[in-house]
Design an enzyme around this catalytic site. Structure first.
Site, PDB file in Angstrom:
ATOM      1  N   ARG A  83       7.105  52.355   3.511  1.00 30.14           N
ATOM      2  CA  ARG A  83       5.368  52.517   3.403  1.00 30.14           C
ATOM      3  C   ARG A  83       5.088  52.431   4.389  1.00 30.14           C
ATOM      4  O   ARG A  83       3.784  52.936   5.441  1.00 30.14           O
ATOM      5  CB  ARG A  83       3.998  52.401   2.336  1.00 30.14           C
ATOM      6  N   ARG A 122       7.265  55.716  -8.896  1.00 33.33           N
ATOM      7  CA  ARG A 122       6.790  54.986 -10.344  1.00 33.33           C
ATOM      8  C   ARG A 122       6.959  56.011 -11.282  1.00 33.33           C
ATOM      9  O   ARG A 122       7.483  55.619 -12.464  1.00 33.33           O
ATOM     10  CB  ARG A 122       5.602  54.412  -9.901  1.00 33.33           C
ATOM     11  N   ARG A 136      26.439  44.888  -4.760  1.00 29.88           N
ATOM     12  CA  ARG A 136      24.919  44.053  -3.523  1.00 29.88           C
ATOM     13  C   ARG A 136      24.011  45.502  -3.697  1.00 29.88           C
ATOM     14  O   ARG A 136      24.021  46.264  -4.082  1.00 29.88           O
ATOM     15  CB  ARG A 136      25.818  43.946  -1.882  1.00 29.88           C
ATOM     16  N   HIS A 172       8.410  48.192   0.509  1.00 30.69           N
ATOM     17  CA  HIS A 172       7.099  48.624   1.601  1.00 30.69           C
ATOM     18  C   HIS A 172       7.226  49.015   2.435  1.00 30.69           C
ATOM     19  O   HIS A 172       6.926  49.238   3.513  1.00 30.69           O
ATOM     20  CB  HIS A 172       6.484  47.618   1.901  1.00 30.69           C
ATOM     21  N   GLU A 176      12.518  52.956  -8.539  1.00 23.78           N
ATOM     22  CA  GLU A 176      12.369  51.342  -8.706  1.00 23.78           C
ATOM     23  C   GLU A 176      11.272  51.838 -10.688  1.00 23.78           C
ATOM     24  O   GLU A 176      11.361  50.654 -11.121  1.00 23.78           O
ATOM     25  CB  GLU A 176      10.687  50.966  -8.255  1.00 23.78           C
ATOM     26  N   GLY A 215      -2.736  53.366  -2.057  1.00 24.69           N
ATOM     27  CA  GLY A 215      -0.763  52.196  -0.715  1.00 24.69           C
ATOM     28  C   GLY A 215      -0.904  53.685  -0.155  1.00 24.69           C
ATOM     29  O   GLY A 215      -1.402  54.679  -0.267  1.00 24.69           O
ATOM     30  N   THR A 245       0.474  60.156  -1.169  1.00 27.40           N
ATOM     31  CA  THR A 245       1.406  59.258  -1.360  1.00 27.40           C
ATOM     32  C   THR A 245       3.519  59.361  -0.840  1.00 27.40           C
ATOM     33  O   THR A 245       3.675  60.469  -1.315  1.00 27.40           O
ATOM     34  CB  THR A 245       1.405  59.072  -2.903  1.00 27.40           C
ATOM     35  N   ILE A 246       3.814  58.659  -1.080  1.00 29.54           N
ATOM     36  CA  ILE A 246       5.391  58.663  -1.013  1.00 29.54           C
ATOM     37  C   ILE A 246       6.004  59.567  -1.924  1.00 29.54           C
ATOM     38  O   ILE A 246       7.320  59.791  -1.954  1.00 29.54           O
ATOM     39  CB  ILE A 246       5.762  57.299  -0.120  1.00 29.54           C
ATOM     40  N   ASP A 247       5.100  59.186  -3.025  1.00 32.40           N
ATOM     41  CA  ASP A 247       5.739  59.642  -4.510  1.00 32.40           C
ATOM     42  C   ASP A 247       5.642  60.996  -4.967  1.00 32.40           C
ATOM     43  O   ASP A 247       6.646  61.581  -5.084  1.00 32.40           O
ATOM     44  CB  ASP A 247       5.085  58.790  -5.827  1.00 32.40           C
TER      45      ASP A 247
HETATM   46  O1  F6P Z   1       2.407  54.779  -5.246  1.00 34.52           O
HETATM   47  C1  F6P Z   1       2.594  54.800  -4.295  1.00 34.52           C
HETATM   48  C2  F6P Z   1       3.351  53.260  -4.105  1.00 34.52           C
HETATM   49  O2  F6P Z   1       4.401  53.135  -2.990  1.00 34.52           O
HETATM   50  C3  F6P Z   1       4.556  53.286  -5.385  1.00 34.52           C
HETATM   51  O3  F6P Z   1       5.598  53.806  -5.381  1.00 34.52           O
HETATM   52  C4  F6P Z   1       4.578  52.405  -6.085  1.00 34.52           C
HETATM   53  O4  F6P Z   1       4.920  51.423  -7.452  1.00 34.52           O
HETATM   54  C5  F6P Z   1       3.227  51.725  -5.695  1.00 34.52           C
HETATM   55  O5  F6P Z   1       2.799  52.172  -4.743  1.00 34.52           O
HETATM   56  C6  F6P Z   1       3.389  50.361  -4.983  1.00 34.52           C
HETATM   57  O6  F6P Z   1       1.889  49.132  -4.718  1.00 34.52           O
HETATM   58  P1  F6P Z   1       1.753  48.034  -4.018  1.00 34.52           P
HETATM   59  O7  F6P Z   1       1.987  48.646  -2.723  1.00 34.52           O
HETATM   60  O8  F6P Z   1      -0.158  48.347  -4.650  1.00 34.52           O
HETATM   61  O9  F6P Z   1       2.369  47.420  -4.492  1.00 34.52           O
END
Ligand code: F6P
Length: 345
Positions: A278, A172, A269, A275, A223, A12, A126-128
């Site tokens: 990201r 994730r 709500r 995204h 998520e 990603g 990674t943003i994670d």
């Molecule tokens: O691994 C980074 C991430 O942004 C996760 O937080 C997310 O679950 C996943 O990528 C989403 O991936 P994609 O952009 O392939 O849907």
């Protein structure tokens, strides 16, 4: 003859990748190499699709989100054929070394290829923020800023309408974005993948707030968190998988919001940030750590420290074995989680 260094971004995307690419290129040019960037991650290396990275091509990109090179979730380890094609391309192009910039998937591939003798080093993004042995990964800070700003904005509308706002953020296996943005935004409850909180516990927090006169609440949910309700765990994902066979996530925010509205009788709500976390301009922090990690990765390659990854520790960057960075994820630790929990409600 001038030696050739390649760089690719895999998995990603995230804000700050261009700072890494620019740093790898500039630092390698400084060391006297020629530099190329492979397009669309490992796919570009396999198919020998690349662009020259010189002072002109990497100029003026440090502040731009995304990746100049493109990225993909290509699983090189899928079978022996894809592994062979990757090694063949490496040899045919006469690469001296490769810098792979990525998260868990890309770094695991890198580790396996390095074990088989490929001259490569890694840099964590990674943003994670879930890569072991590095305090921070490129992209995390920007994602936290985006999520925090969203929480701030949702607070005023939540208060005006006396609603519960559920904010679904990425994450994730690790709830770093949820925990940091929730803490920064003063969320009333945060749900992360690491530590379960039942819907019943969450309802109690909201009821207690109401009893104290607060008629709105903000709930942040990662998520990848589990929905625990009536004693059962529900893992919510879409009926689709990525190239690594991992389910595409998303949907827990809506499920949670529906339950809270039905059970509490308060309007709810949901906002799914998805995204947006990201995309866009990287923060100054991500530009700086991207530059530092990219430069360090280029230095590791220059000194032939193959199989290592540049890691951010304390306030310095050092090389660590890729083996120590993959296999286990860096998840939210209990002490930090307990601190975060103490601000709920
Ligand atoms: O691994 C980074 C991430 O942004 C996760 O937080 C997310 O679950 C996943 O990528 C989403 O991936 P994609 O952009 O392939 O849907």
């Amino acid at each position: 003859m001038t030696k050739l260094i390649g760089v690719l971004t895999g998995g990603g995307d995230c804000p700050g990748l261009n700072a890494v690419i620019r740093a790898v290129a500039k630092r390698s040019l400084f060391h006297g190499y020629k530099v190329v960037g492979f397009l669309d991650g490992w796919q570009g290396l396999i198919e020998k699709r690349y662009m020259d990275l010189d002072h002109t091509t990497v100029s003026g990109i440090v502040h731009i989100g995304g990746t100049l090179l493109g990225t993909s979730r290509t699983n090189v380890l899928k079978n022996e054929e894809t592994i062979k094609r990757t090694f063949d391309s490496f040899a045919e192009l006469g690469l001296h070394g490769l810098v792979a910039v990525g998260g868990e998937g890309t770094l695991t591939v890198s580790h396996k290829l390095a074990e088989r003798g490929m001259r490569l080093v890694g840099a964590p993004k990674t943003i994670d923020n879930d890569i072991n042995v590095t305090d921070f990964t490129v992209g995390f800070n920007t994602a936290v800023e985006v999520a925090t700003e969203a929480i701030d904005r949702l607070r005023t509308t939540a208060e005006s309408h006396r609603r519960v706002m559920v904010v679904e953020v990425m994450g994730r296996h690790a709830g770093w974005i949820a925990a940091y943005s929730g803490l920064a935004g003063g969320a009333d409850a945060i749900l992360v993948p690491e530590y379960d909180m039942s819907v019943e516990e969450l309802q109690d927090i909201i009821k207690q707030r109401h009893a104290r006169g607060k008629q709105y609440s903000i709930v942040v949910v990662a998520e990848g968190a589990k929905l625990v309700y009536e004693g059962k765990d529900h893992f919510i994902a879409k009926d689709r998988k990525d190239a690594f066979g991992r389910p595409q996530l998303g949907g827990i925010g809506q499920a949670l919001s529906n339950l809270l509205e039905d059970n509490l009788g308060i309007e709810c709500r949901v906002t799914v940030l998805g995204h947006t976390q990201r995309g866009g301009t990287p923060t100054a922090w991500d530009r700086v750590i991207g530059t530092r990690l990219g430069s360090a990765a280029a230095d590791l390659a220059h000194s032939g420290k193959w199989g290592q990854m540049a890691a951010f520790k304390g306030n310095h960057v050092e090389g660590v074995p890729l083996a120590s960075a993959v296999g286990n994820l860096k998840t939210v630790d209990r002490a930090f989680w307990e601190l975060t929990r103490s601000f709920f409600g």
